[in-house]
Design an enzyme around this catalytic site. Structure first.
Site, PDB file in Angstrom:
ATOM      1  N   THR A  33       0.838  -1.211   0.000  1.00  0.00           N
ATOM      2  CA  THR A  33       0.000   0.000   0.000  1.00  0.00           C
ATOM      3  C   THR A  33       0.867   1.254   0.000  1.00  0.00           C
ATOM      4  O   THR A  33       0.548   2.255  -0.637  1.00  0.00           O
ATOM      5  CB  THR A  33      -0.927  -0.002   1.234  1.00  0.00           C
ATOM      6  OG1 THR A  33      -1.657  -1.236   1.267  1.00  0.00           O
ATOM      7  CG2 THR A  33      -1.860   1.179   1.233  1.00  0.00           C
ATOM      8  N   GLU A 109       9.755  -0.243  11.606  1.00  0.00           N
ATOM      9  CA  GLU A 109       8.462   0.450  11.514  1.00  0.00           C
ATOM     10  C   GLU A 109       8.108   1.096  12.849  1.00  0.00           C
ATOM     11  O   GLU A 109       7.645   2.238  12.910  1.00  0.00           O
ATOM     12  CB  GLU A 109       7.359  -0.533  11.105  1.00  0.00           C
ATOM     13  CG  GLU A 109       7.427  -0.973   9.663  1.00  0.00           C
ATOM     14  CD  GLU A 109       6.371  -2.028   9.311  1.00  0.00           C
ATOM     15  OE1 GLU A 109       5.828  -2.661  10.236  1.00  0.00           O
ATOM     16  OE2 GLU A 109       6.098  -2.189   8.112  1.00  0.00           O
TER      17      GLU A 109
HETATM   18  O1  DER Z   1       4.274  -5.399   7.790  1.00  0.00           O
HETATM   19  C1  DER Z   1       3.476  -4.436   7.952  1.00  0.00           C
HETATM   20  O2  DER Z   1       3.042  -4.098   9.076  1.00  0.00           O
HETATM   21  C2  DER Z   1       3.087  -3.708   6.722  1.00  0.00           C
HETATM   22  O3  DER Z   1       2.638  -2.456   6.957  1.00  0.00           O
HETATM   23  C3  DER Z   1       2.273  -4.561   5.835  1.00  0.00           C
HETATM   24  O4  DER Z   1       1.812  -5.724   6.425  1.00  0.00           O
HETATM   25  C4  DER Z   1       1.128  -3.923   5.081  1.00  0.00           C
HETATM   26  O5  DER Z   1       1.169  -4.584   3.873  1.00  0.00           O
HETATM   27  P1  DER Z   1       0.232  -4.264   2.625  1.00  0.00           P
HETATM   28  O6  DER Z   1       0.198  -2.765   2.489  1.00  0.00           O
HETATM   29  O7  DER Z   1       0.942  -4.915   1.485  1.00  0.00           O
HETATM   30  O8  DER Z   1      -1.093  -4.866   2.941  1.00  0.00           O
END
Ligand code: DER
Length: 234
Positions: A33, A109
């Protein structure tokens, strides 16, 4: 596709509402995303002064591929805060608690989210659930490999039926290693409760003690942080 369009419109709205071309530092999360967030930022700004803080190798490559300027988290000037951090999530409940870690970039993150004035989670309709662990089955936890046996047994003691160290069989034999050379533990639990589910419940749900394996989300997050000493980012 419908899902890609949903990701893109969520990303555009997030950037429209929370990005300013005069920002100095912007955190960039991991996953798919976030690529749409980067595209939306490119459309909004050509300010070369902005520096983008990645949350792992994939995030850094996405910044570079977009022609934006990365700055490593540990190269930030002392005490500076990011103006905003954008990231994705695997699931979000009605109180906006998030499951993160599906992309195994959890540690960076959290570091970046913690250092931002505002954390903006960009998630399409699939992630929007009433309670955490409704569709996403496990809580991902990034840990130092040496602590794995202790963490796994502590999670079982909290009522997780089968916590496991994540492996990526297609890529390699043995456990997946993160950008920090850490492990990811995936801990299944029944759907997490919100405070409003528990007050005066009387249904045997012990508030935060995992009665019948049920946990209120804040209590369980606190216990997991105690076990893993994970950076407390709330
Ligand atoms: O790993 C995480 O927390 C990421 O933000 C992720 O899981 C989100 O992934 P996506 O945008 O491909 O759904």
């Amino acid at each position: 596709s419908k899902i890609e369009e949903a990701k893109q419109s969520a990303a555009r709205k997030a950037v429209e509402d929370h990005f300013d071309p005069n920002f100095s530092y912007v955190g960039i999360g991991s996953g798919t995303t976030i690529i749409y967030v980067i595209e939306a930022i490119k459309e909004r700004s050509s300010n070369p002064q902005i520096q983008f803080v990645p949350t792992g190798y994939q995030s850094r490559q996405a910044i570079v591929d977009a022609g934006l300027k990365p700055i490593a988290f540990d190269s930030l000037p002392n005490d500076v805060l990011l103006d905003v951090a954008f990231d994705g999530a695997d699931e979000v409940d009605e109180d906006l608690n998030c499951i993160k870690g599906g992309g195994a970039c959890l540690f960076q993150e959290k570091l970046v989210a913690e250092r931002a004035r505002k954390f903006v989670c960009v998630a399409d309709y699939r992630k929007d659930q009433p309670r955490l662990l409704t569709t996403w089955p496990t809580i991902p936890i990034e840990i130092a490999p040496l602590s794995a046996p202790v963490v796994l047994s502590a999670l079982r003691a909290l009522g997780s039926p089968s916590p496991t160290i994540r492996s990526n069989k297609q890529a390699k034999a043995g456990p997946l290693k993160t950008d920090q050379d850490f492990f990811i533990v995936d801990a299944p639990f029944p759907p997490l409760l919100l405070p409003q589910d528990v007050t005066g419940s009387g249904d045997g749900t012990k508030f935060g003690e995992g009665g019948e394996g049920k946990w209120e989300v804040g209590s369980l997050a606190k216990r997991i942080k105690e076990i893993t000493g994970v950076l407390d980012v709330g």
